[in-house]
Motif scaffolding. Structure first.
Motif, PDB file in Angstrom:
ATOM      1  N   THR A   1      -0.967   4.720   5.574  1.00 45.01           N
ATOM      2  CA  THR A   1      -0.577   4.970   4.196  1.00 45.01           C
ATOM      3  C   THR A   1      -0.849   6.401   3.753  1.00 45.01           C
ATOM      4  O   THR A   1      -0.254   6.877   2.791  1.00 45.01           O
ATOM      5  CB  THR A   1      -1.337   4.024   3.249  1.00 45.01           C
ATOM      6  OG1 THR A   1      -2.742   4.296   3.371  1.00 45.01           O
ATOM      7  CG2 THR A   1      -1.074   2.576   3.611  1.00 45.01           C
TER       8      THR A   1
ATOM      9  N   TRP B   1       0.865   4.422  -2.668  1.00 47.84           N
ATOM     10  CA  TRP B   1       0.375   5.696  -2.137  1.00 47.84           C
ATOM     11  C   TRP B   1       1.057   6.904  -2.773  1.00 47.84           C
ATOM     12  O   TRP B   1       2.243   6.897  -3.059  1.00 47.84           O
ATOM     13  CB  TRP B   1       0.606   5.735  -0.622  1.00 47.84           C
ATOM     14  CG  TRP B   1       0.196   7.040   0.003  1.00 47.84           C
ATOM     15  CD1 TRP B   1      -1.048   7.415   0.387  1.00 47.84           C
ATOM     16  CD2 TRP B   1       1.049   8.140   0.315  1.00 47.84           C
ATOM     17  NE1 TRP B   1      -1.035   8.677   0.915  1.00 47.84           N
ATOM     18  CE2 TRP B   1       0.242   9.154   0.883  1.00 47.84           C
ATOM     19  CE3 TRP B   1       2.421   8.373   0.158  1.00 47.84           C
ATOM     20  CZ2 TRP B   1       0.758  10.374   1.300  1.00 47.84           C
ATOM     21  CZ3 TRP B   1       2.940   9.599   0.575  1.00 47.84           C
ATOM     22  CH2 TRP B   1       2.110  10.571   1.137  1.00 47.84           C
TER      23      TRP B   1
ATOM     24  N   THR C   1      -8.431   0.961   6.796  1.00 48.41           N
ATOM     25  CA  THR C   1      -7.134   0.285   6.833  1.00 48.41           C
ATOM     26  C   THR C   1      -6.093   1.130   7.553  1.00 48.41           C
ATOM     27  O   THR C   1      -5.277   0.609   8.322  1.00 48.41           O
ATOM     28  CB  THR C   1      -6.651  -0.017   5.400  1.00 48.41           C
ATOM     29  OG1 THR C   1      -7.627  -0.819   4.733  1.00 48.41           O
ATOM     30  CG2 THR C   1      -5.325  -0.760   5.421  1.00 48.41           C
TER      31      THR C   1
ATOM     32  N   GLN D   1       0.826  -1.211   0.000  1.00 46.50           N
ATOM     33  CA  GLN D   1       0.000   0.000   0.000  1.00 46.50           C
ATOM     34  C   GLN D   1       0.857   1.257   0.000  1.00 46.50           C
ATOM     35  O   GLN D   1       0.506   2.254  -0.642  1.00 46.50           O
ATOM     36  CB  GLN D   1      -0.933  -0.004   1.212  1.00 46.50           C
ATOM     37  CG  GLN D   1      -2.108  -0.962   1.072  1.00 46.50           C
ATOM     38  CD  GLN D   1      -3.207  -0.674   2.070  1.00 46.50           C
ATOM     39  OE1 GLN D   1      -2.955  -0.208   3.173  1.00 46.50           O
ATOM     40  NE2 GLN D   1      -4.437  -0.944   1.686  1.00 46.50           N
TER      41      GLN D   1
END
Length: 307
Positions: free
Chosen positions: A161, A28, A167, A24
């Motif tokens: 992230t 990003w 998340t 991730q």
């Protein structure tokens, strides 16, 4: 299989989550105007800007593309997927409309260095775990050792992230757990290994654990309570507030416990080197003297700048 290889199962789950976080971070990206904004009661105030920039230190941001800006989240949303935007600012009581170039920022390369170190530590611990299972002789590391490895790797790898979704809240909680309990686990480990220190020989382990783990547990409980009600319906501003609010408190706690661990390592290793003539602990002592100050510097860097 779970009973025979419990730590292998735990490490497998841990590695999967870590790799998902790293993947991730690779994907990003976020817009940036290369200006450092500080949230105040008046709104966003410029604290630092590049030289020869249309926005100066002390300018108050009012609108971007005619959208009212109250916080950094509003700013990110206004400049998302933009290469240029018009900012309305207040400078010494006067309103000005200026144009600002928007760039794209990615995850800093320093994160991948930390993540690489975390993965290497996991592999080394798994290697030791396999040797222990195969030979079943000599010194068997206690469970605290494996928890130390997991917590240290976790606080190196786990990182929000920047997408400000559910998340990110989960990753932040995992990061806080690892960051807060690593120094406590290290202090506990140093009390009993490589030797059990004299001043705790008559103290029950339950009391020792309660004394050591109470502080990180309280800080974590406050942090999680602040985040939990936003877990299903994420609020980006809450995530940023949590990161900033608990950063200084956690950093001070981390510094105190790491210095305490360094003191315990010095006591036990110097005693073994001088009294027991165990010269092999010189390398361990040197490693602690080098690594713990390095971690304190890393902690200072992380407390002053979001990863």
């Amino acid at each position: 299989m779970i009973k025979k290889y419990p730590w292998h199962i735990i490490y497998l789950i841990f590695v999967i989550v870590c790799l998902a976080n790293i993947f991730q971070k690779l994907k990003w990206h976020a817009p940036t105007d290369n200006i450092e904004w500080v949230s105040t009661t008046e709104g966003l105030v410029c604290s630092k800007a590049p030289e020869n920039f249309p926005i100066k230190e002390g300018d108050i941001l009012l609108t971007v593309k005619k959208f009212i800006i109250k916080n950094k989240i509003d700013l990110y949303r206004a400049i998302w997927n933009e290469k240029y935007a018009r900012y309305e600012i207040e400078r010494k009581g006067l309103l000005k409309n200026v144009g600002v170039d928007i760039a794209t920022q990615y995850t800093p390369f320093s994160y991948y260095i930390l993540a690489f170190c975390g993965i290497i530590l996991i592999l080394l611990t798994l290697r030791l775990l396999n040797i222990t299972l195969l030979h079943k002789k000599g010194f068997t590391p206690p469970n605290t050792f494996y928890l130390l490895s997991l917590s240290f790797s976790g606080f190196l790898i786990f990182s929000p992230t920047g997408s400000y979704n559910t998340t990110d809240f989960i990753l932040l909680i995992l990061d806080r757990i690892c960051f807060l309990f690593f120094p406590a686990l290290l202090v506990y480990y140093c009390l009993y290994f490589p030797i059990k220190l004299r001043f705790i020989r008559n103290v029950k382990r339950k009391i020792v654990k309660l004394t050591i783990y109470l502080a990180p547990a309280v800080i974590l409980a406050l942090n999680v309570a602040f985040l939990l009600h936003n877990l299903l319906d994420p609020d980006p501003e809450t995530l940023l507030l949590s990161i900033n609010h608990f950063r200084k408190l956690s950093a001070n706690y981390f510094t105190f416990y790491m210095l305490l661990a360094l003191g315990l390592i010095l006591i036990s290793n110097i005693w073994l080197i001088l009294k027991r003539k165990q010269k092999r602990y010189i390398l361990q002592l040197a490693g602690a003297i080098i690594s713990i100050p390095a971690m304190l510097i890393l902690n200072f860097h992380m407390s002053t700048a979001q990863r």
